[in-house]
Design a protein around this motif. Sequence first.
Motif, PDB file in Angstrom:
ATOM      1  N   LEU A 100      37.250  27.121  48.204  1.00 13.93           N
ATOM      2  CA  LEU A 100      37.993  25.765  48.848  1.00 13.93           C
ATOM      3  C   LEU A 100      38.907  25.106  49.865  1.00 13.93           C
ATOM      4  CD1 LEU A 100      36.947  23.047  45.659  1.00 13.93           C
ATOM      5  CD2 LEU A 100      35.693  23.670  47.193  1.00 13.93           C
ATOM      6  N   GLY A 101      40.554  25.729  49.646  1.00 12.26           N
ATOM      7  CA  GLY A 101      41.308  25.999  50.592  1.00 12.26           C
ATOM      8  C   GLY A 101      41.273  27.509  51.437  1.00 12.26           C
ATOM      9  N   THR A 102      40.531  27.782  51.492  1.00 14.55           N
ATOM     10  CA  THR A 102      40.106  28.743  52.887  1.00 14.55           C
ATOM     11  C   THR A 102      39.181  27.837  53.930  1.00 14.55           C
ATOM     12  OG1 THR A 102      38.438  29.827  51.192  1.00 14.55           O
ATOM     13  CG2 THR A 102      40.722  30.991  51.867  1.00 14.55           C
ATOM     14  N   TRP A 103      38.135  27.131  53.307  1.00 15.14           N
ATOM     15  CA  TRP A 103      36.955  26.915  53.940  1.00 15.14           C
ATOM     16  C   TRP A 103      37.506  25.685  54.836  1.00 15.14           C
ATOM     17  CZ3 TRP A 103      34.215  22.592  55.375  1.00 15.14           C
ATOM     18  CH2 TRP A 103      33.177  22.891  56.082  1.00 15.14           C
ATOM     19  N   PHE A 104      38.134  24.470  53.729  1.00 18.75           N
ATOM     20  CA  PHE A 104      38.889  23.180  54.506  1.00 18.75           C
ATOM     21  C   PHE A 104      39.810  24.269  55.182  1.00 18.75           C
ATOM     22  CE2 PHE A 104      36.179  21.564  50.984  1.00 18.75           C
ATOM     23  CZ  PHE A 104      35.455  20.528  51.369  1.00 18.75           C
ATOM     24  N   GLY A 105      40.465  24.269  54.794  1.00 21.63           N
ATOM     25  CA  GLY A 105      41.789  25.093  56.229  1.00 21.63           C
ATOM     26  C   GLY A 105      41.435  25.050  56.981  1.00 21.63           C
ATOM     27  N   ALA A 106      40.166  26.218  57.111  1.00 18.32           N
ATOM     28  CA  ALA A 106      39.843  27.137  58.225  1.00 18.32           C
ATOM     29  C   ALA A 106      38.853  25.689  59.252  1.00 18.32           C
ATOM     30  CB  ALA A 106      38.577  28.095  58.434  1.00 18.32           C
ATOM     31  N   TYR A 107      38.205  24.625  58.317  1.00 16.90           N
ATOM     32  CA  TYR A 107      37.002  23.957  59.737  1.00 16.90           C
ATOM     33  C   TYR A 107      38.273  22.899  59.644  1.00 16.90           C
ATOM     34  CZ  TYR A 107      34.351  19.797  60.314  1.00 16.90           C
ATOM     35  OH  TYR A 107      33.525  19.407  60.340  1.00 16.90           O
ATOM     36  N   PHE A 108      39.318  22.513  59.802  1.00 14.35           N
ATOM     37  CA  PHE A 108      40.376  21.589  59.478  1.00 14.35           C
ATOM     38  C   PHE A 108      40.848  22.251  60.980  1.00 14.35           C
ATOM     39  CE2 PHE A 108      38.242  18.682  56.568  1.00 14.35           C
ATOM     40  CZ  PHE A 108      38.989  17.656  56.917  1.00 14.35           C
ATOM     41  N   ALA A 109      41.661  23.269  61.114  1.00 16.48           N
ATOM     42  CA  ALA A 109      42.270  23.948  61.635  1.00 16.48           C
ATOM     43  C   ALA A 109      41.246  24.147  63.322  1.00 16.48           C
ATOM     44  CB  ALA A 109      42.776  25.174  61.267  1.00 16.48           C
ATOM     45  N   TRP A 110      40.083  24.481  62.144  1.00 18.79           N
ATOM     46  CA  TRP A 110      39.569  24.206  64.014  1.00 18.79           C
ATOM     47  C   TRP A 110      38.725  23.500  64.929  1.00 18.79           C
ATOM     48  CZ3 TRP A 110      33.448  23.891  63.281  1.00 18.79           C
ATOM     49  CH2 TRP A 110      33.039  24.254  64.570  1.00 18.79           C
ATOM     50  N   SER A 111      38.519  22.155  64.041  1.00 14.01           N
ATOM     51  CA  SER A 111      37.864  21.408  64.945  1.00 14.01           C
ATOM     52  C   SER A 111      39.482  20.307  65.132  1.00 14.01           C
ATOM     53  CB  SER A 111      37.482  20.065  62.836  1.00 14.01           C
ATOM     54  OG  SER A 111      36.924  21.301  62.818  1.00 14.01           O
ATOM     55  N   PHE A 112      40.482  20.693  64.588  1.00 13.66           N
ATOM     56  CA  PHE A 112      41.723  19.780  65.255  1.00 13.66           C
ATOM     57  C   PHE A 112      42.621  20.016  66.487  1.00 13.66           C
ATOM     58  CE2 PHE A 112      40.712  16.549  61.088  1.00 13.66           C
ATOM     59  CZ  PHE A 112      40.763  15.592  62.474  1.00 13.66           C
ATOM     60  N   VAL A 132      45.418  22.647  51.239  1.00 13.25           N
ATOM     61  CA  VAL A 132      45.787  21.972  50.203  1.00 13.25           C
ATOM     62  C   VAL A 132      44.884  20.189  49.382  1.00 13.25           C
ATOM     63  CG1 VAL A 132      47.858  20.839  49.300  1.00 13.25           C
ATOM     64  CG2 VAL A 132      48.276  22.588  50.488  1.00 13.25           C
ATOM     65  N   LEU A 133      44.319  19.684  50.009  1.00 12.69           N
ATOM     66  CA  LEU A 133      44.250  18.981  49.319  1.00 12.69           C
ATOM     67  C   LEU A 133      43.058  18.994  48.897  1.00 12.69           C
ATOM     68  CD1 LEU A 133      43.865  16.330  52.507  1.00 12.69           C
ATOM     69  CD2 LEU A 133      45.464  16.010  50.230  1.00 12.69           C
ATOM     70  N   GLY A 134      42.446  19.784  49.333  1.00 12.43           N
ATOM     71  CA  GLY A 134      40.770  20.650  48.947  1.00 12.43           C
ATOM     72  C   GLY A 134      40.769  21.480  47.515  1.00 12.43           C
ATOM     73  N   GLY A 135      41.802  22.255  47.761  1.00  9.48           N
ATOM     74  CA  GLY A 135      41.696  22.824  46.216  1.00  9.48           C
ATOM     75  C   GLY A 135      42.383  21.582  45.065  1.00  9.48           C
ATOM     76  N   MET A 136      43.311  20.829  45.950  1.00  4.49           N
ATOM     77  CA  MET A 136      43.599  19.605  44.655  1.00  4.49           C
ATOM     78  C   MET A 136      41.852  18.986  44.316  1.00  4.49           C
ATOM     79  SD  MET A 136      46.969  17.923  46.631  1.00  4.49           S
ATOM     80  CE  MET A 136      47.212  16.557  45.049  1.00  4.49           C
ATOM     81  N   ALA A 137      41.534  18.276  44.744  1.00  3.82           N
ATOM     82  CA  ALA A 137      39.808  17.959  44.454  1.00  3.82           C
ATOM     83  C   ALA A 137      38.998  19.070  43.682  1.00  3.82           C
ATOM     84  CB  ALA A 137      39.297  17.645  45.980  1.00  3.82           C
ATOM     85  N   GLY A 138      39.346  20.079  43.933  1.00  7.43           N
ATOM     86  CA  GLY A 138      38.899  20.844  43.023  1.00  7.43           C
ATOM     87  C   GLY A 138      39.947  20.994  41.723  1.00  7.43           C
ATOM     88  N   GLY A 139      41.341  20.864  41.389  1.00  6.39           N
ATOM     89  CA  GLY A 139      41.774  20.197  40.424  1.00  6.39           C
ATOM     90  C   GLY A 139      41.233  19.173  39.919  1.00  6.39           C
ATOM     91  N   LEU A 140      40.961  17.945  40.690  1.00 10.04           N
ATOM     92  CA  LEU A 140      40.489  16.386  40.704  1.00 10.04           C
ATOM     93  C   LEU A 140      39.332  17.075  39.543  1.00 10.04           C
ATOM     94  CD1 LEU A 140      41.049  13.889  40.015  1.00 10.04           C
ATOM     95  CD2 LEU A 140      39.744  13.315  42.118  1.00 10.04           C
ATOM     96  N   ILE A 141      38.316  17.761  40.468  1.00 12.01           N
ATOM     97  CA  ILE A 141      36.754  17.899  39.128  1.00 12.01           C
ATOM     98  C   ILE A 141      37.676  18.648  38.015  1.00 12.01           C
ATOM     99  CG2 ILE A 141      34.603  19.319  38.875  1.00 12.01           C
ATOM    100  CD1 ILE A 141      34.884  18.331  42.110  1.00 12.01           C
ATOM    101  N   ALA A 151      49.357  18.067  36.354  1.00 12.58           N
ATOM    102  CA  ALA A 151      49.771  19.030  36.793  1.00 12.58           C
ATOM    103  C   ALA A 151      48.112  19.291  37.144  1.00 12.58           C
ATOM    104  CB  ALA A 151      50.080  19.593  35.138  1.00 12.58           C
ATOM    105  N   VAL A 152      47.184  18.866  36.910  1.00 13.88           N
ATOM    106  CA  VAL A 152      46.144  19.964  37.022  1.00 13.88           C
ATOM    107  C   VAL A 152      45.685  19.866  38.653  1.00 13.88           C
ATOM    108  CG1 VAL A 152      43.485  20.042  36.393  1.00 13.88           C
ATOM    109  CG2 VAL A 152      45.258  20.432  35.141  1.00 13.88           C
ATOM    110  N   VAL A 153      45.464  18.664  39.000  1.00 18.61           N
ATOM    111  CA  VAL A 153      45.877  18.071  40.546  1.00 18.61           C
ATOM    112  C   VAL A 153      46.475  19.075  41.123  1.00 18.61           C
ATOM    113  CG1 VAL A 153      45.884  16.340  41.979  1.00 18.61           C
ATOM    114  CG2 VAL A 153      44.506  16.245  40.229  1.00 18.61           C
ATOM    115  N   LEU A 154      47.978  19.239  40.960  1.00 20.91           N
ATOM    116  CA  LEU A 154      49.108  20.156  41.663  1.00 20.91           C
ATOM    117  C   LEU A 154      48.981  21.152  41.126  1.00 20.91           C
ATOM    118  CD1 LEU A 154      51.969  17.865  40.551  1.00 20.91           C
ATOM    119  CD2 LEU A 154      51.284  18.077  42.868  1.00 20.91           C
ATOM    120  N   SER A 155      48.027  21.564  40.771  1.00 20.19           N
ATOM    121  CA  SER A 155      47.863  23.532  40.152  1.00 20.19           C
ATOM    122  C   SER A 155      46.013  23.361  41.310  1.00 20.19           C
ATOM    123  CB  SER A 155      47.255  23.389  38.957  1.00 20.19           C
ATOM    124  OG  SER A 155      46.584  24.800  38.650  1.00 20.19           O
ATOM    125  N   GLY A 156      45.501  22.904  41.581  1.00 26.95           N
ATOM    126  CA  GLY A 156      45.234  22.947  42.700  1.00 26.95           C
ATOM    127  C   GLY A 156      44.960  23.050  44.666  1.00 26.95           C
TER     128      GLY A 156
END
Length: 491
Positions: free
Chosen positions: A92-104, A115-124, A264-269
């Motif tokens: 999740l971090g690779t894809w969301f990082g790439a998409y938003f870096a490319w878009s902006f 980081v937020l994408g990984g945290m979303a996975g941690g939240l799940i 803890a799990v959200v920060l882990s993501g």
Amino acid sequence: MSQDLSVSPASAAPAGRQRGARSRWRFVSIAVAAFVALAGVRAITGQPMLTSAGTIQATLAFAVPIGLAGLGGLWAERAGIINIGLEGMMVLGTWFGAYFAWSFESPWAGLLAGVLGGMAGGLIHAVATVTFGVDHIVSGVAINILAVGAMRYLSLLFFQGAPGGGAAQSPQLPEFPRIGLPFVADALAPARESGIFLVADTASLIVGTTTGMSVVTLLAILLAPLTFLVLWHTPFGLRLRSCGENPDAAESLGVPVYTYKFTAVVLSGGFAGMGGVFLAMVASSVYQEGQTGGRGYIGLAAMIFGNWRPGGLAMGAGLFGFTDALQVRGGGGAVHALLLLIAAALLVAAVLMLAAALRRTRGTSAFTATAGLCAVFAGGAAVAALGGAVAVTGGAAWWWAVTALGAAAAAAAALQTVRTWPEAAGSLPASALVAAPAGVVVLLWYLGTDSLPGQLVTYSPHIATLLVLALASQRLRPPANVGRQWRRGHA
């Protein structure tokens, strides 16, 4: 009359600080000893790639994502949640990082989004394991599977048709700025080229860590001591760790266990997502499907190797990153030279375990004498092997004298070891019985070959992972409640 056996906080605190200081110095001493040993192997075998500045930089590049994944696992497991889903959160971090870096067109937007994408996975994962009580392993494996499929679908939607993009990769991504001290490389060039033991190696280490470093690498390195400070030196960290050790006791003291586990799990993501951003935007300049390459699992192995502590985790990540760097840079000869280091480490480990067994059976005075002879045995055997190797390859005649002295010391210590062996054999751990013959086999392997098969060099990081986990297994101390389902009010 009952006797009060409780320990006051005032007396317990200094003891805790002393144990923490010993632990920190142990990590530092092990790291220094490993570097000195590596420098010695470089000087003996003539393989400059072992400690070159390029290898140091490549080691950092490979160690950072593993270390970030390991930090994610450490935060989650210290709160009692096994996070097998780190691999998926890195995806999740690779894809969301790439998409938003490319878009902006901004690497910082990509870092935040990853980081937020990984945290979303941690939240799940937190909702599944903490709220609904799903088995931790089942939830983590499900996240790993779903993340790969979902990112493939999103790549088809957003990257396919873009210039340089496709169903399995993104367009070219902006890069993070790099920092360093440009004058260091020129100033230390004479020392690096001298080849002097430890002098050239230290100069290469300084140049490798102060030249051309990405700011994300620096941030990742700082996260390890920051994690230690937060988890071991703040009330927040104490409460979070109590949720992984004894959540019932923590709840009875008013700690909101569910809240700390979620945090803890959200920060882990988030840590895992940052590792994914590093892979897509620092180690590479595009997102590619399958880019994580199992580093989430290797991060968990590094965390276990580090005994759920940041210092040991950093050492484990460095070890795996180092072996990765050697095989990627084509260092077949350097990997072959590592056989000598592995053999010495196995033999020394076996001797130390034997000395500990003798201490338990014969008392301190006998231990002192025998441990000294065992140390002579280890040193003599190593000197004998190294002296023989150098002499056979055309070394000076004085190496033969050193070899003879080492062999004599080894023989004397071996006799003492055999004499005291029956009393210590009963308390000797099984790993010692494996380490000693394995060390001899590896030493003979090194002396009898000039290179390693290419396939073995390719899989050297995985072999290192297995060896480290096998030798460290008897000293592991995971959080007491990790992996167990916990429900509020069931104390």
